[in-house]
Design a protein around this motif. Structure first.
Motif, short mmCIF file in Angstrom:
data_model
loop_
_atom_site.label_atom_id
_atom_site.label_comp_id
_atom_site.label_asym_id
_atom_site.label_seq_id
_atom_site.Cartn_x
_atom_site.Cartn_y
_atom_site.Cartn_z
N ALA A 90 0.79 -1.02 -0.05
CA ALA A 90 0.11 -0.01 -0.06
C ALA A 90 0.75 1.29 0.04
O ALA A 90 0.59 2.13 -0.71
CB ALA A 90 -0.91 -0.14 1.36
N MET A 91 1.95 1.36 0.64
CA MET A 91 2.74 2.50 0.87
C MET A 91 3.56 2.35 -0.47
O MET A 91 3.57 3.69 -1.02
CB MET A 91 3.86 2.11 2.00
N LYS A 92 3.89 1.42 -1.09
CA LYS A 92 4.58 1.44 -2.40
C LYS A 92 3.68 2.16 -3.63
O LYS A 92 3.89 2.90 -4.18
CB LYS A 92 4.90 0.34 -2.82
N MET A 93 2.22 1.85 -3.51
CA MET A 93 1.21 1.99 -4.35
C MET A 93 1.09 3.48 -4.04
O MET A 93 1.01 4.43 -5.05
CB MET A 93 0.11 1.40 -4.10
N ASN A 94 1.13 4.15 -2.92
CA ASN A 94 0.86 5.51 -2.43
C ASN A 94 1.99 6.27 -2.97
O ASN A 94 1.87 7.45 -3.36
CB ASN A 94 0.72 5.63 -1.11
N LEU A 95 3.18 5.85 -2.91
CA LEU A 95 4.32 6.54 -3.42
C LEU A 95 4.35 6.66 -4.76
O LEU A 95 4.72 7.64 -5.46
CB LEU A 95 5.72 5.91 -2.91
N ALA A 96 3.91 5.49 -5.59
CA ALA A 96 3.64 5.44 -7.07
C ALA A 96 2.56 6.37 -7.48
O ALA A 96 2.71 7.18 -8.45
CB ALA A 96 3.36 4.21 -7.41
N ASN A 97 1.47 6.43 -6.99
CA ASN A 97 0.31 7.55 -7.12
C ASN A 97 0.75 8.93 -6.84
O ASN A 97 0.66 9.64 -7.57
CB ASN A 97 -0.78 7.49 -6.25
#
Length: 237
Positions: A176-183
């Motif tokens: 989720a953190m990685k996805m948030n960073l990507a977003n």
């Protein structure tokens, strides 16, 4: 009796030398016991440092060697005892500082009410899963003979199941953190592109204004040339 001959050939009686003995220094039993106790204490400190370093880091209870039933006072007491015991100023282990920091984090996490409630809920879920795998009701007590007779033991199974759940939760959190960073990266890139677009527009408008006089002059020259051509054509006609 032993006789010794001199260089002249005459014999002489050997003189017996007294036997010199050295007595061993007296052993200070109290001092020896103290030294052995210090060595044993240092050994125990090293063992405790190793235990903390090997403990499952996502589980503060495991780091402090406690269960979810521990009270706040028991947690604080356990932390004070261990932190003093393996303090880097006392322990000779090269990773004592690392173990000390792990203890501090574990105590901090368990002192945070929301974090402790999340961890306790994982334990409850793990317990339910273990009992379900054993086809036992959720209401069974830990000291029930059906649990105490287990091999591996119930607590060992509970710890393993808790570990697996915490790992799954940590994997989801990191994804989720990685996805948030990507977003956030996409959003930042979009904002950057919009900012660059506005910047180019400003520069284009500025350049348009700066070349306005040049364009007007060119247009006037063009118009003036057309008028001359028309006048000349009329004269020839």
């Amino acid at each position: 009796m032993v006789e010794a001959f001199s260089s002249t050939g005459s014999s002489s009686k050997a003189v017996a030398q007294p036997l010199i003995t050295t007595s061993a220094p007296a052993v200070d039993v109290e001092e020896l016991d103290k030294l052995l106790a210090q060595e044993e204490s240092a050994f125990q400190r090293d063992l405790e440092v190793e235990r903390i370093l090997k403990a499952f880091k996502l589980n503060p209870y495991a780091v402090l060697e406690l269960t979810p039933k521990a009270t706040e006072s028991e947690i604080k007491k356990r932390y004070r005892t261990l932190s003093l015991f393996i303090h880097p100023d006392k322990a000779s282990h090269p990773r004592a500082s690392e173990a000390f920091d792990l203890l501090k984090k574990a105590e901090s996490d368990l002192s945070d009410q929301s974090k402790r409630e999340e961890l306790d809920s994982v334990y409850i879920q793990a317990r339910a899963l273990v009992l379900k795998s054993l086809t036992l009701p959720l209401t069974v007590d830990d000291d029930d003979s059906r649990l105490t007779a287990l091999q591996p033991g119930f607590q060992e199974r509970l710890q393993q199941q808790t570990k697996e759940l915490l790992i799954d939760e940590e994997v989801r959190r990191r994804k989720a953190m990685k996805m948030n960073l990507a977003n956030e990266g996409l959003e930042a890139k979009k904002k950057e592109e919009e900012a660059n677009k506005r910047k180019r527009k400003v520069e284009e408008d500025k350049q348009w204004e700066e070349t306005r006089e040049q364009r007007v002059g060119s247009w006037r020259n063009f118009q003036s040339g057309n008028k001359k051509k028309k006048t000349k054509a009329n004269v020839l006609g």
